[in-house]
Design a protein around this motif. Sequence first.
Motif, mmCIF file in Angstrom:
data_model
loop_
_atom_site.group_PDB
_atom_site.id
_atom_site.type_symbol
_atom_site.label_atom_id
_atom_site.label_comp_id
_atom_site.label_asym_id
_atom_site.label_seq_id
_atom_site.Cartn_x
_atom_site.Cartn_y
_atom_site.Cartn_z
ATOM 1 N N LEU A 1 33.634 -15.038 14.883
ATOM 2 C CA LEU A 1 34.341 -13.961 14.382
ATOM 3 C C LEU A 1 34.532 -14.302 12.799
ATOM 4 O O LEU A 1 34.533 -15.529 12.556
ATOM 5 C CB LEU A 1 35.883 -14.019 14.888
ATOM 6 N N PRO A 2 34.708 -13.389 12.188
ATOM 7 C CA PRO A 2 34.701 -13.597 10.766
ATOM 8 C C PRO A 2 36.018 -14.203 10.254
ATOM 9 O O PRO A 2 37.167 -13.746 11.160
ATOM 10 C CB PRO A 2 34.554 -12.004 10.041
ATOM 11 N N HIS B 1 34.479 -7.442 7.805
ATOM 12 C CA HIS B 1 35.854 -6.734 7.755
ATOM 13 C C HIS B 1 36.521 -6.964 6.431
ATOM 14 O O HIS B 1 36.147 -8.065 5.720
ATOM 15 C CB HIS B 1 36.712 -6.674 8.908
ATOM 16 N N PRO C 1 39.879 -14.330 8.654
ATOM 17 C CA PRO C 1 40.696 -13.308 8.465
ATOM 18 C C PRO C 1 40.610 -12.771 7.052
ATOM 19 O O PRO C 1 40.238 -13.500 5.916
ATOM 20 C CB PRO C 1 42.221 -13.955 8.512
ATOM 21 N N ALA C 2 40.844 -11.562 6.536
ATOM 22 C CA ALA C 2 40.745 -10.951 5.241
ATOM 23 C C ALA C 2 42.174 -10.763 4.939
ATOM 24 O O ALA C 2 43.299 -10.597 5.522
ATOM 25 C CB ALA C 2 39.991 -9.730 5.463
ATOM 26 N N PHE D 1 29.177 -8.967 11.197
ATOM 27 C CA PHE D 1 30.807 -8.711 11.594
ATOM 28 C C PHE D 1 31.498 -8.788 10.226
ATOM 29 O O PHE D 1 31.542 -9.750 9.391
ATOM 30 C CB PHE D 1 31.105 -9.942 12.630
ATOM 31 N N SER E 1 43.446 -10.035 10.764
ATOM 32 C CA SER E 1 42.525 -11.308 11.566
ATOM 33 C C SER E 1 42.190 -10.382 12.872
ATOM 34 O O SER E 1 42.808 -9.549 13.403
ATOM 35 C CB SER E 1 43.417 -12.270 12.039
ATOM 36 N N ILE E 2 40.900 -10.903 13.380
ATOM 37 C CA ILE E 2 40.178 -10.333 14.327
ATOM 38 C C ILE E 2 40.328 -11.358 15.372
ATOM 39 O O ILE E 2 39.745 -12.514 15.426
ATOM 40 C CB ILE E 2 38.836 -9.950 14.036
ATOM 41 N N THR E 3 40.568 -11.010 16.727
ATOM 42 C CA THR E 3 40.400 -11.902 17.941
ATOM 43 C C THR E 3 39.624 -10.871 18.801
ATOM 44 O O THR E 3 39.272 -9.858 19.123
ATOM 45 C CB THR E 3 41.795 -12.030 18.682
ATOM 46 N N GLY E 4 38.840 -11.720 19.805
ATOM 47 C CA GLY E 4 37.759 -11.167 20.790
ATOM 48 C C GLY E 4 37.468 -12.171 21.602
ATOM 49 O O GLY E 4 37.761 -13.103 21.566
ATOM 50 N N PRO E 5 36.309 -11.900 22.407
ATOM 51 C CA PRO E 5 35.777 -12.561 23.581
ATOM 52 C C PRO E 5 35.198 -13.829 22.850
ATOM 53 O O PRO E 5 34.792 -13.799 21.837
ATOM 54 C CB PRO E 5 34.769 -11.657 24.082
ATOM 55 N N TYR F 1 37.203 -6.068 20.584
ATOM 56 C CA TYR F 1 37.861 -6.809 19.683
ATOM 57 C C TYR F 1 39.145 -6.209 19.069
ATOM 58 O O TYR F 1 39.087 -4.965 19.267
ATOM 59 C CB TYR F 1 37.039 -6.926 18.174
#
Lengths: 226, 213
Positions: free
Chosen positions: B22-23, A40, B25-26, A38, A222-226, A117
Motif C-alpha cells: 500500500l502507498p 493517492h 499515507p498522504a 497505487f 491512509s489506506i488499509t486493505g488486504p 481498500y
Amino acid sequence: MKRLPYILVILFAIPFIASAALPGDATLTLNTRVNEVFLHGFFLLNHDTGTLNSEDILEKFIGTGALDDMDGTGEYRYAQNEEYSYEDYNGAGDFDFGEPTYEIGYYLFLSNVVGNYTVKFAISPFWSETTKYIVPWSLKVENAGNNTYFENQTKILSSGESLGFGTEPGATTSEVFQTGSEAVHKYAALKLTMLSPFGGEGGGNEVMVPAGTDYIATVVASITGP
Amino acid sequence: MKKTVACLAFALLIASLLVGALPNPAQLTLTSASEDIILHGFFDEPLVGDHNIVTIVNFFKEGGGEEYKVRNHTSTTVFDEFSEEEYVGIAYYYFGTNTPNIYYIVNFSITPFFSESASYEVPLQLRVNKHASSANINVNVGTSSKAGTLGTFEEPSVPVSYTAFTTSSENIKEPKFAALKLDLLLNQTEIATKGITAGDDYVATVTATIITN
C-alpha cells in the motif's frame, strides 16, 4: 480387379504421407505484466469543468511527476502531500473572521490493484506551538468524480477537540470510503472544503484567537486493505 | 517449537510484504495565522450590549472597516462646550487585543482647554471609571492630575499624564479588553469666582498612548 487392393492402400497412405511432411503449429506467446499502480494524495487544484474521471486523475498525478520514476518493473506506489495556507488562497489572513468556507482542493485516488481498500482521514485541529491554542475545524468531503464509491454523498469530518488553550492535540480518524473488491481499476476524486470553526463573519461564533503565525492542522489520508 | 517459530516468522514476513503493497499515507498540512490586533480609541457613544473581545472588535469594525486592524491606532475627542455640571461625561474609551504575552501600559495625556483668541486657559481634570467588564486589565480607576490653571496665559500649560490601565501580567495569552468611561471635572467654584473669558476656540485633548514593555 487384382489392382484394387493396391489402389486402396495408396489412397489410405496419402493423407499420412502429406501430414508427416508439414511442421507442427507455431505458437507465439506474448508475456507481459501490468504493474500495480497505487496513487493517492492531496492536490490544491481548481477543477471547474465537471467531474474528474480516471484519466483526469491520472493526468493530475503525472503532472506532479508521480510516474517519472516508473521503470516498468515491480509495483508502483505514490502519495502526494500538499500544504495549504489560508493567506495564499483566500486572503482571509486570520481565523477571526472571513469566509464561512474555504475550498482547499481535492483528494485523488487511483489504483488497478485488486482488493477492497478503505481510505481514512485523520484530522487534527489547528494548534499553535507559540500560543498553545487549539482551533477545531471540520472538513467537508464531496464527490467530485464519476466514481461510485462516494456517489451522492457528502461527509463532514471533524477534527475533534474544543476551542481554547491546551496541549498539542491528537487527530480524529474517520472512514471516508471503501473501494469494493471488484477486479476493475478503482478511482475516486473528492472535493475538500474547510468549514470555518466560526461560521465566517456574522456567523455568530466569532472568536478572537490569540495572535500567532504558526497555527497548523493536518489531514492524513491512509489506506488499509488486504 | 521450531516449526511454530518458523511459521510465525513466515507469516510476519508475508504480513510485512502485504503492508508494503500500500502507498504511504498522504498528508495535507494546513497553515494559518491569527494576526496581531490591537485596537483602542475614543467613542462618543458606548457599546450597547455584551462587552467581550469580539463585540469590542466589531464595535471598532463598524466605524472603521478594515482600518480596525491598524496597530496603535489613536483617535482623539474634542470637548468644546462647557457645562455647569461638576462632572461632565465626555467620551468612552475601548481597548482590545489578542496579542499574547505582551505587557501594555495605556497612558492618557491631557491638555487643558485653551483659547488662542482669548489667551485663556481652563484646566482639565479627568475622571476614569470602568464602563463595563474588562479582561486581564487592571484599570486605574480615579482622577488624573489637573492640567492647566484657570486664567490668562500666552501659551497653554504642558499636558499631564495619567496611567489609565495596565495589563494584569506579562504572561497572559488570553485576549485583553477594557471599556472606560471618561468624565471631565470642572471646578465650578473656581469658574464662578474667576469666570471664563469668552471665546469660541477652546480646545482640549486627551490622547491615549499604548506603551509596551
